[in-house]
Design an enzyme around this catalytic site. Structure first.
Site, PDB file in Angstrom:
ATOM      1  N   HIS A  17     -36.983 -39.053 -42.190  1.00  0.00           N
ATOM      2  CA  HIS A  17     -38.180 -39.115 -41.337  1.00  0.00           C
ATOM      3  C   HIS A  17     -38.607 -40.574 -41.123  1.00  0.00           C
ATOM      4  O   HIS A  17     -38.944 -40.977 -40.013  1.00  0.00           O
ATOM      5  CB  HIS A  17     -39.371 -38.382 -41.984  1.00  0.00           C
ATOM      6  CG  HIS A  17     -39.219 -36.900 -42.094  1.00  0.00           C
ATOM      7  ND1 HIS A  17     -39.380 -36.224 -43.274  1.00  0.00           N
ATOM      8  CD2 HIS A  17     -38.939 -35.944 -41.161  1.00  0.00           C
ATOM      9  CE1 HIS A  17     -39.223 -34.921 -43.069  1.00  0.00           C
ATOM     10  NE2 HIS A  17     -38.941 -34.727 -41.804  1.00  0.00           N
ATOM     11  N   LYS A  41     -44.192 -21.819 -42.037  1.00  0.00           N
ATOM     12  CA  LYS A  41     -43.503 -22.096 -43.291  1.00  0.00           C
ATOM     13  C   LYS A  41     -44.514 -22.152 -44.423  1.00  0.00           C
ATOM     14  O   LYS A  41     -45.608 -22.670 -44.249  1.00  0.00           O
ATOM     15  CB  LYS A  41     -42.821 -23.463 -43.226  1.00  0.00           C
ATOM     16  CG  LYS A  41     -41.762 -23.598 -42.156  1.00  0.00           C
ATOM     17  CD  LYS A  41     -41.206 -25.022 -42.214  1.00  0.00           C
ATOM     18  CE  LYS A  41     -40.194 -25.284 -41.123  1.00  0.00           C
ATOM     19  NZ  LYS A  41     -39.770 -26.687 -41.070  1.00  0.00           N
ATOM     20  N   SER A 128     -36.167 -31.924 -45.765  1.00  0.00           N
ATOM     21  CA  SER A 128     -37.215 -31.702 -46.769  1.00  0.00           C
ATOM     22  C   SER A 128     -36.850 -30.513 -47.647  1.00  0.00           C
ATOM     23  O   SER A 128     -37.095 -30.528 -48.858  1.00  0.00           O
ATOM     24  CB  SER A 128     -38.559 -31.435 -46.089  1.00  0.00           C
ATOM     25  OG  SER A 128     -38.957 -32.543 -45.331  1.00  0.00           O
TER      26      SER A 128
HETATM   27  P1  ADP Z   1     -40.406 -29.245 -38.444  1.00  0.00           P
HETATM   28  O1  ADP Z   1     -40.928 -28.177 -39.360  1.00  0.00           O
HETATM   29  O2  ADP Z   1     -41.248 -29.451 -37.230  1.00  0.00           O
HETATM   30  O3  ADP Z   1     -38.931 -29.188 -38.132  1.00  0.00           O
HETATM   31  P2  ADP Z   1     -39.768 -31.409 -40.261  1.00  0.00           P
HETATM   32  O4  ADP Z   1     -40.742 -32.157 -41.108  1.00  0.00           O
HETATM   33  O5  ADP Z   1     -38.750 -30.588 -40.969  1.00  0.00           O
HETATM   34  O6  ADP Z   1     -40.655 -30.577 -39.273  1.00  0.00           O
HETATM   35  O7  ADP Z   1     -39.005 -32.425 -39.309  1.00  0.00           O
HETATM   36  C1  ADP Z   1     -39.688 -33.202 -38.353  1.00  0.00           C
HETATM   37  C2  ADP Z   1     -38.690 -33.833 -37.414  1.00  0.00           C
HETATM   38  O8  ADP Z   1     -37.880 -34.763 -38.120  1.00  0.00           O
HETATM   39  C3  ADP Z   1     -37.721 -32.849 -36.768  1.00  0.00           C
HETATM   40  O9  ADP Z   1     -37.465 -33.289 -35.447  1.00  0.00           O
HETATM   41  C4  ADP Z   1     -36.478 -32.984 -37.604  1.00  0.00           C
HETATM   42  O10 ADP Z   1     -35.305 -32.640 -36.878  1.00  0.00           O
HETATM   43  C5  ADP Z   1     -36.518 -34.472 -37.928  1.00  0.00           C
HETATM   44  N1  ADP Z   1     -35.769 -34.808 -39.141  1.00  0.00           N
HETATM   45  C6  ADP Z   1     -35.891 -34.287 -40.374  1.00  0.00           C
HETATM   46  N2  ADP Z   1     -35.019 -34.845 -41.234  1.00  0.00           N
HETATM   47  C7  ADP Z   1     -34.302 -35.757 -40.518  1.00  0.00           C
HETATM   48  C8  ADP Z   1     -33.228 -36.652 -40.809  1.00  0.00           C
HETATM   49  N3  ADP Z   1     -32.693 -36.699 -42.026  1.00  0.00           N
HETATM   50  N4  ADP Z   1     -32.760 -37.439 -39.821  1.00  0.00           N
HETATM   51  C9  ADP Z   1     -33.291 -37.343 -38.573  1.00  0.00           C
HETATM   52  N5  ADP Z   1     -34.294 -36.528 -38.226  1.00  0.00           N
HETATM   53  C10 ADP Z   1     -34.796 -35.735 -39.176  1.00  0.00           C
END
Ligand code: ADP
Length: 160
Positions: A17, A41, A128
């Site tokens: 992130h 979630k 995450s």
């Molecule tokens: P959501 O529940 O909206 O998917 P997340 O916190 O899981 O929220 O992810 C937020 C954003 O960050 C999403 O667009 C996800 O694809 C991106 N993301 C998460 N981990 C990574 C990573 N390792 N590299 C690039 N983008 C990521």
């Protein structure tokens, strides 16, 4: 002044992130990280904890603000006067969901663009949920999350 919102659950924020946030502020004048309050979630960290962690680990990055939001993402983006939504893309598996969401958001707000930033190779496997899982089983997550997040996870799983 071009503003982008970067929405997510951030449960918790990872180095993947952070990498997206750093790259987004190099493109936009300001990036508002939107920590989603209500999604479908069940989260390990409360909304306040997730916001606090994102604030702490982004405090040295100029041009970043952190806010929580509930309701429609496009409404949050409008309130922030954003021109774009930033999302990160990892594997092909992210694509279908992200594609669907971006088309829907375009229907809801035609003036708002979704910008996808491709993950960095070293974080392409990072999510995450993997971090939560590995941490809960006592595995090493060093270097994959900021130190503050590592500490928060250690405290949560006090059998470490
Ligand atoms: P959501 O529940 O909206 O998917 P997340 O916190 O899981 O929220 O992810 C937020 C954003 O960050 C999403 O667009 C996800 O694809 C991106 N993301 C998460 N981990 C990574 C990573 N390792 N590299 C690039 N983008 C990521």
């Amino acid at each position: 002044m071009k503003v982008a919102v970067y929405p997510g659950t951030f449960d918790p924020i990872t180095n993947g992130h952070l990498d997206i946030i750093r790259r987004a502020v190099s493109i936009f004048d300001r990036v508002v990280v939107g920590v989603a309050a209500d999604n479908y979630k069940e989260t390990l960290f409360s909304l306040e904890e997730r916001v606090d962690l994102v604030r702490t680990v982004t405090r040295d990055i100029a041009g970043v603000t952190v806010k929580s939001f509930s309701g429609l993402l496009v409404d949050f983006a409008r309130r922030e006067e954003a021109v774009a939504i930033v999302r990160g893309l990892r594997a092909v598996s992210d694509f279908e969901y992200e594609f669907q969401m971006s088309i829907m958001n375009k229907k809801l707000a035609s003036d708002l663009e979704t910008v996808f930033l491709m993950t960095t190779t070293e974080y392409s496997f990072l999510s995450s949920s993997v971090i939560r899982q590995v941490a809960s089983l006592g595995g090493c997550i060093h270097g994959l999350v900021p130190p503050e997040v590592e500490r928060a996870l250690l405290q949560r799983h006090d059998f470490f």
